[in-house]
Motif scaffolding. Structure first.
Motif, PDB file in Angstrom:
ATOM      1  N   ASN A 185       0.794  -1.230   0.000  1.00 55.56           N
ATOM      2  CA  ASN A 185       0.000   0.000   0.000  1.00 55.56           C
ATOM      3  C   ASN A 185       0.829   1.285   0.000  1.00 55.56           C
ATOM      4  OD1 ASN A 185      -2.514  -1.350   0.088  1.00 55.56           O
ATOM      5  ND2 ASN A 185      -2.263  -1.700   2.298  1.00 55.56           N
ATOM      6  N   ASP A 186       2.145   1.201   0.028  1.00 58.89           N
ATOM      7  CA  ASP A 186       2.990   2.388   0.074  1.00 58.89           C
ATOM      8  C   ASP A 186       2.943   3.106  -1.283  1.00 58.89           C
ATOM      9  OD1 ASP A 186       4.988   4.303   0.241  1.00 58.89           O
ATOM     10  OD2 ASP A 186       6.252   3.042   1.516  1.00 58.89           O
ATOM     11  N   THR A 187       2.429   4.338  -1.294  1.00 53.53           N
ATOM     12  CA  THR A 187       2.285   5.073  -2.563  1.00 53.53           C
ATOM     13  C   THR A 187       3.625   5.506  -3.150  1.00 53.53           C
ATOM     14  OG1 THR A 187       1.974   7.115  -1.298  1.00 53.53           O
ATOM     15  CG2 THR A 187      -0.019   5.928  -1.983  1.00 53.53           C
ATOM     16  N   ASP A 188       4.692   5.479  -2.327  1.00 55.58           N
ATOM     17  CA  ASP A 188       6.016   5.870  -2.825  1.00 55.58           C
ATOM     18  C   ASP A 188       6.731   4.725  -3.533  1.00 55.58           C
ATOM     19  OD1 ASP A 188       5.775   8.442  -1.837  1.00 55.58           O
ATOM     20  OD2 ASP A 188       6.564   7.881   0.135  1.00 55.58           O
ATOM     21  N   PHE A 189       6.166   3.528  -3.452  1.00 49.84           N
ATOM     22  CA  PHE A 189       6.813   2.372  -4.083  1.00 49.84           C
ATOM     23  C   PHE A 189       6.194   2.143  -5.456  1.00 49.84           C
ATOM     24  CE2 PHE A 189       7.305  -2.156  -4.988  1.00 49.84           C
ATOM     25  CZ  PHE A 189       8.664  -2.314  -4.791  1.00 49.84           C
ATOM     26  N   HIS A 190       7.042   2.055  -6.476  1.00 44.45           N
ATOM     27  CA  HIS A 190       6.542   1.925  -7.850  1.00 44.45           C
ATOM     28  C   HIS A 190       7.238   0.767  -8.579  1.00 44.45           C
ATOM     29  CE1 HIS A 190       4.552   5.761  -7.220  1.00 44.45           C
ATOM     30  NE2 HIS A 190       5.723   6.303  -6.868  1.00 44.45           N
ATOM     31  N   GLY A 191       7.536  -0.299  -7.867  1.00 42.74           N
ATOM     32  CA  GLY A 191       8.244  -1.416  -8.469  1.00 42.74           C
ATOM     33  C   GLY A 191       7.315  -2.430  -9.121  1.00 42.74           C
ATOM     34  N   SER A 192       7.861  -3.247  -9.997  1.00 53.10           N
ATOM     35  CA  SER A 192       7.143  -4.349 -10.643  1.00 53.10           C
ATOM     36  C   SER A 192       7.965  -5.622 -10.484  1.00 53.10           C
ATOM     37  CB  SER A 192       6.933  -4.050 -12.131  1.00 53.10           C
ATOM     38  OG  SER A 192       6.613  -5.233 -12.849  1.00 53.10           O
ATOM     39  N   GLY A 193       7.310  -6.679 -10.035  1.00 48.50           N
ATOM     40  CA  GLY A 193       8.015  -7.949  -9.884  1.00 48.50           C
ATOM     41  C   GLY A 193       8.544  -8.471 -11.206  1.00 48.50           C
ATOM     42  N   TYR A 194       7.753  -8.333 -12.278  1.00 44.56           N
ATOM     43  CA  TYR A 194       8.203  -8.767 -13.607  1.00 44.56           C
ATOM     44  C   TYR A 194       9.434  -7.977 -14.044  1.00 44.56           C
ATOM     45  CZ  TYR A 194       3.703 -11.212 -14.320  1.00 44.56           C
ATOM     46  OH  TYR A 194       2.628 -12.063 -14.232  1.00 44.56           O
ATOM     47  N   THR A 195       9.410  -6.649 -13.823  1.00 38.66           N
ATOM     48  CA  THR A 195      10.541  -5.815 -14.219  1.00 38.66           C
ATOM     49  C   THR A 195      11.796  -6.180 -13.419  1.00 38.66           C
ATOM     50  OG1 THR A 195       9.037  -4.009 -14.792  1.00 38.66           O
ATOM     51  CG2 THR A 195      11.359  -3.449 -14.469  1.00 38.66           C
ATOM     52  N   SER A 196      11.619  -6.419 -12.121  1.00 39.46           N
ATOM     53  CA  SER A 196      12.752  -6.821 -11.280  1.00 39.46           C
ATOM     54  C   SER A 196      13.391  -8.100 -11.795  1.00 39.46           C
ATOM     55  CB  SER A 196      12.288  -7.029  -9.835  1.00 39.46           C
ATOM     56  OG  SER A 196      13.293  -7.664  -9.070  1.00 39.46           O
ATOM     57  N   MET A 197      12.561  -9.091 -12.106  1.00 39.14           N
ATOM     58  CA  MET A 197      13.110 -10.357 -12.591  1.00 39.14           C
ATOM     59  C   MET A 197      13.746 -10.187 -13.969  1.00 39.14           C
ATOM     60  SD  MET A 197      12.612 -12.284 -10.029  1.00 39.14           S
ATOM     61  CE  MET A 197      12.964 -13.948 -10.582  1.00 39.14           C
ATOM     62  N   ALA A 198      13.196  -9.299 -14.790  1.00 36.47           N
ATOM     63  CA  ALA A 198      13.823  -9.017 -16.088  1.00 36.47           C
ATOM     64  C   ALA A 198      15.205  -8.407 -15.900  1.00 36.47           C
ATOM     65  CB  ALA A 198      12.936  -8.075 -16.911  1.00 36.47           C
ATOM     66  N   ILE A 199      15.340  -7.494 -14.923  1.00 40.96           N
ATOM     67  CA  ILE A 199      16.647  -6.898 -14.621  1.00 40.96           C
ATOM     68  C   ILE A 199      17.611  -7.964 -14.126  1.00 40.96           C
ATOM     69  CG2 ILE A 199      17.871  -5.337 -13.050  1.00 40.96           C
ATOM     70  CD1 ILE A 199      15.372  -3.544 -13.130  1.00 40.96           C
ATOM     71  N   ILE A 200      17.146  -8.807 -13.201  1.00 38.05           N
ATOM     72  CA  ILE A 200      17.997  -9.868 -12.650  1.00 38.05           C
ATOM     73  C   ILE A 200      18.554 -10.739 -13.761  1.00 38.05           C
ATOM     74  CG2 ILE A 200      17.979 -12.022 -11.322  1.00 38.05           C
ATOM     75  CD1 ILE A 200      16.066 -10.654  -9.360  1.00 38.05           C
ATOM     76  N   TYR A 201      17.682 -11.220 -14.636  1.00 43.18           N
ATOM     77  CA  TYR A 201      18.135 -12.146 -15.667  1.00 43.18           C
ATOM     78  C   TYR A 201      18.906 -11.446 -16.779  1.00 43.18           C
ATOM     79  CZ  TYR A 201      15.748 -16.041 -13.488  1.00 43.18           C
ATOM     80  OH  TYR A 201      15.382 -17.027 -12.612  1.00 43.18           O
ATOM     81  N   GLY A 202      18.608 -10.168 -17.028  1.00 45.80           N
ATOM     82  CA  GLY A 202      19.394  -9.426 -18.004  1.00 45.80           C
ATOM     83  C   GLY A 202      20.826  -9.212 -17.526  1.00 45.80           C
ATOM     84  N   VAL A 203      20.978  -8.761 -16.286  1.00 39.79           N
ATOM     85  CA  VAL A 203      22.313  -8.583 -15.710  1.00 39.79           C
ATOM     86  C   VAL A 203      23.010  -9.923 -15.550  1.00 39.79           C
ATOM     87  CG1 VAL A 203      23.578  -7.755 -13.683  1.00 39.79           C
ATOM     88  CG2 VAL A 203      21.614  -6.468 -14.536  1.00 39.79           C
ATOM     89  N   PHE A 204      22.258 -10.930 -15.141  1.00 43.94           N
ATOM     90  CA  PHE A 204      22.769 -12.300 -15.036  1.00 43.94           C
ATOM     91  C   PHE A 204      23.404 -12.724 -16.352  1.00 43.94           C
ATOM     92  CE2 PHE A 204      21.076 -16.899 -13.997  1.00 43.94           C
ATOM     93  CZ  PHE A 204      22.371 -17.383 -14.041  1.00 43.94           C
ATOM     94  N   SER A 205      22.695 -12.465 -17.433  1.00 43.06           N
ATOM     95  CA  SER A 205      23.188 -12.859 -18.750  1.00 43.06           C
ATOM     96  C   SER A 205      24.509 -12.178 -19.083  1.00 43.06           C
ATOM     97  CB  SER A 205      22.132 -12.514 -19.804  1.00 43.06           C
ATOM     98  OG  SER A 205      22.577 -12.864 -21.080  1.00 43.06           O
ATOM     99  N   ALA A 206      24.551 -10.855 -18.914  1.00 45.23           N
ATOM    100  CA  ALA A 206      25.778 -10.115 -19.233  1.00 45.23           C
ATOM    101  C   ALA A 206      26.928 -10.516 -18.318  1.00 45.23           C
ATOM    102  CB  ALA A 206      25.515  -8.616 -19.129  1.00 45.23           C
ATOM    103  N   SER A 207      26.622 -10.774 -17.045  1.00 52.26           N
ATOM    104  CA  SER A 207      27.668 -11.094 -16.061  1.00 52.26           C
ATOM    105  C   SER A 207      28.290 -12.460 -16.296  1.00 52.26           C
ATOM    106  CB  SER A 207      27.087 -11.030 -14.644  1.00 52.26           C
ATOM    107  OG  SER A 207      26.612  -9.736 -14.354  1.00 52.26           O
ATOM    108  N   ASN A 208      27.610 -13.319 -17.039  1.00 49.71           N
ATOM    109  CA  ASN A 208      28.192 -14.630 -17.337  1.00 49.71           C
ATOM    110  C   ASN A 208      29.467 -14.522 -18.167  1.00 49.71           C
ATOM    111  OD1 ASN A 208      26.735 -17.096 -16.324  1.00 49.71           O
ATOM    112  ND2 ASN A 208      24.992 -15.949 -17.105  1.00 49.71           N
ATOM    113  N   LEU A 209      29.683 -13.380 -18.804  1.00 48.34           N
ATOM    114  CA  LEU A 209      30.915 -13.193 -19.581  1.00 48.34           C
ATOM    115  C   LEU A 209      32.139 -13.085 -18.672  1.00 48.34           C
ATOM    116  CD1 LEU A 209      29.584 -10.628 -22.223  1.00 48.34           C
ATOM    117  CD2 LEU A 209      29.967 -13.083 -22.547  1.00 48.34           C
ATOM    118  N   ILE A 210      31.940 -12.577 -17.449  1.00 50.42           N
ATOM    119  CA  ILE A 210      33.064 -12.426 -16.522  1.00 50.42           C
ATOM    120  C   ILE A 210      33.044 -13.464 -15.398  1.00 50.42           C
ATOM    121  CG2 ILE A 210      33.252  -9.950 -16.968  1.00 50.42           C
ATOM    122  CD1 ILE A 210      31.889  -9.519 -14.204  1.00 50.42           C
ATOM    123  N   ALA A 211      31.935 -14.192 -15.259  1.00 52.96           N
ATOM    124  CA  ALA A 211      31.813 -15.138 -14.146  1.00 52.96           C
ATOM    125  C   ALA A 211      32.912 -16.202 -14.123  1.00 52.96           C
ATOM    126  CB  ALA A 211      30.434 -15.801 -14.176  1.00 52.96           C
TER     127      ALA A 211
END
Length: 452
Positions: A40-66
């Motif tokens: 119910n916090d009006t200051d929070f504007h996050g999306s679970g789908y967007t968060s997971m998209a960020i996680i897997y996008g960064v995950f993908s790029a980071s595999n080059l250095i992992a």
């Protein structure tokens, strides 16, 4: 204890560590979109789908250095510190802010690449050609117990609730954070296998650590940096081999369906106003996914070791199982369920929505996923035994970038379009897996002929 016994014990510890960590993280992924809708916090504007998209996008790029990170730090410490980052992401939900939500998503993406590269490396160095299938199955089954325990907890916590309160959210995420930390500390129990049990490329002694004479700072030896650079170059080389290019389509499919079963399908069930206790059913659905994963990991891992027909029958079974699940989901779930508002969807599905059918589909999604993943773990570990860390980094690079894409379009696409994408990619992925298995079999037969 014999070398083989120690290696098998390491596989079990590895599996239990991941079981605890992903009891927390996979449960978090399954419920976070529903939790965010109820926040119910009006200051929070996050999306679970967007968060997971960020996680897997960064995950993908980071595999080059992992692979370079794992080469320098070592697989055990790599998994421990990555696990701490996972715990931080889960703890963030105790009192989420938009900035901390998306910052934690980026950090988890980096940690995930290191974690899974180290996991693939440890799985391979504790296996032989004869045991890689069995060990892949054991690891996968233990990992998927996470879906069972975490979602059982959610079912009892949210049973009968139509709205998730702040207290409900905090109770769940404090518990999940503690569970995740237990998994991270279990990695310290893994022992280095005996030299005779190790593949040839892992038996070399590590380079000695050099100390600066002018200070107490430890200087990383030049050999380790060379090792890191070599791991990066090897990952680039492996990514364009015939076998990896063929397997990339199969791996891409696992990324699409990972998104669907781990984030989208639970959200769909929670949005169905025609289901009594829809929020509690999210946890129950996760349990049935976990049962399918555990059954598939245990059975198909063992079949892989003893089957005279190779890996193809298991992958074909996975495709048929998923096609059946997709068809039933298409009939049973309203098309706007993935993007429905907080009060749920009021659209009618093609049949009267049925809870037993929804849970059967959950089981089929888990069973089919285990078919694909156990066989992909096995064939990648077999083909690229001498370069396991960069090979598994490529595996996770492809899988995670497809998962990121799928989480992104899940914000916008109706259910039937998401199912259609998976039907097409799954068919192509099965064909390319069959081709790769045939190439591996022919090469093995030629090798046996040459040795006569």
């Amino acid at each position: 204890m014999t070398p083989e016994g120690k290696s098998l014990l390491n596989i079990f510890i590895l599996g239990f560590g991941f079981m605890f960590m992903f009891t927390a993280f996979q449960t978090c992924g399954n419920i976070e979109q529903t939790v965010i809708k109820s926040y119910n916090d009006t200051d929070f504007h996050g999306s679970g789908y967007t968060s997971m998209a960020i996680i897997y996008g960064v995950f993908s790029a980071s595999n080059l250095i992992a692979p370079s990170v794992v080469a320098v730090v070592g697989p055990q410490l790599s998994m421990f510190f990555s696990g701490l980052v996972y715990s931080g992401y889960i703890a963030m939900f105790i009192h989420p802010f938009t900035w901390s939500f998306y910052t934690a998503s980026v950090l988890v993406g980096i940690a995930a690449a290191v974690l899974w590269t180290a996991q693939g490396n440890l799985l391979t160095i504790n296996s032989t050609d004869a045991t890689i299938g069995r060990n892949s199955g054991i690891f996968w089954a233990l990992l998927q117990f996470s879906l069972f325990f975490g979602n059982l907890f959610i079912y009892f916590e949210w049973h009968g609730k139509s709205t998730i309160t702040d207290k409900d959210r905090q109770t769940v995420f404090i518990s999940l954070t503690v569970i995740s930390l237990v998994g991270s500390f279990l990695f310290f129990l893994i022992q280095r296998p005996e030299p005779e049990a190790l593949p040839p490329e892992t038996q070399d002694s590590p380079a000695p650590v050099e100390h600066s004479e002018s200070s107490s700072v430890v200087v990383v030896p030049r050999g380790l940096w060379s090792q890191a650079l070599e791991a990066f170059k090897k990952a680039i080389e492996l990514s364009v081999t015939k076998e990896m290019l063929l397997l990339s389509v199969s791996i891409a499919y696992t990324g699409f369906e990972l998104t669907f079963y781990s984030g989208v399908y639970g959200t769909c069930i929670g949005a169905m106003t025609q289901f009594a206790d829809a929020k509690g059913l999210i946890g129950l659905s996760g349990i049935f996914i976990g049962i399918g994963e555990i059954l598939g990991g245990g059975v198909f891992g063992m079949l892989n070791k003893n089957s005279q027909f190779g890996r193809n029958p298991v992958v074909l079974l996975g495709l048929v199982t998923h096609y059946l699940a997709f068809y039933l989901i298409f009939l049973n779930i309203a098309s706007d369920a993935p993007i429905a508002p907080e009060d749920g969807t009021h659209m009618q599905a093609y049949i009267t929505p049925s809870v037993p059918v929804a849970l059967l589909c959950s089981f089929l999604l888990g069973l089919g996923d285990s078919c694909f993943n156990t066989q992909l773990l096995s064939i990648v570990g077999y083909i690229f035994r001498d370069d396991s860390a960069p090979a598994f980094a490529i595996f996770k690079f492809i899988q995670s970038i497809m998962a990121a894409l799928a989480f992104f379009y899940s914000n916008y696409l109706l259910l039937h379009w998401q199912l259609l994408i998976m039907v097409g990619v799954g068919f192509l992925g099965t064909l390319t897996f069959f081709t790769t298995e045939w190439l591996v079999t022919c090469r093995h037969q030629d090798s046996d002929y040459d040795s006569i």
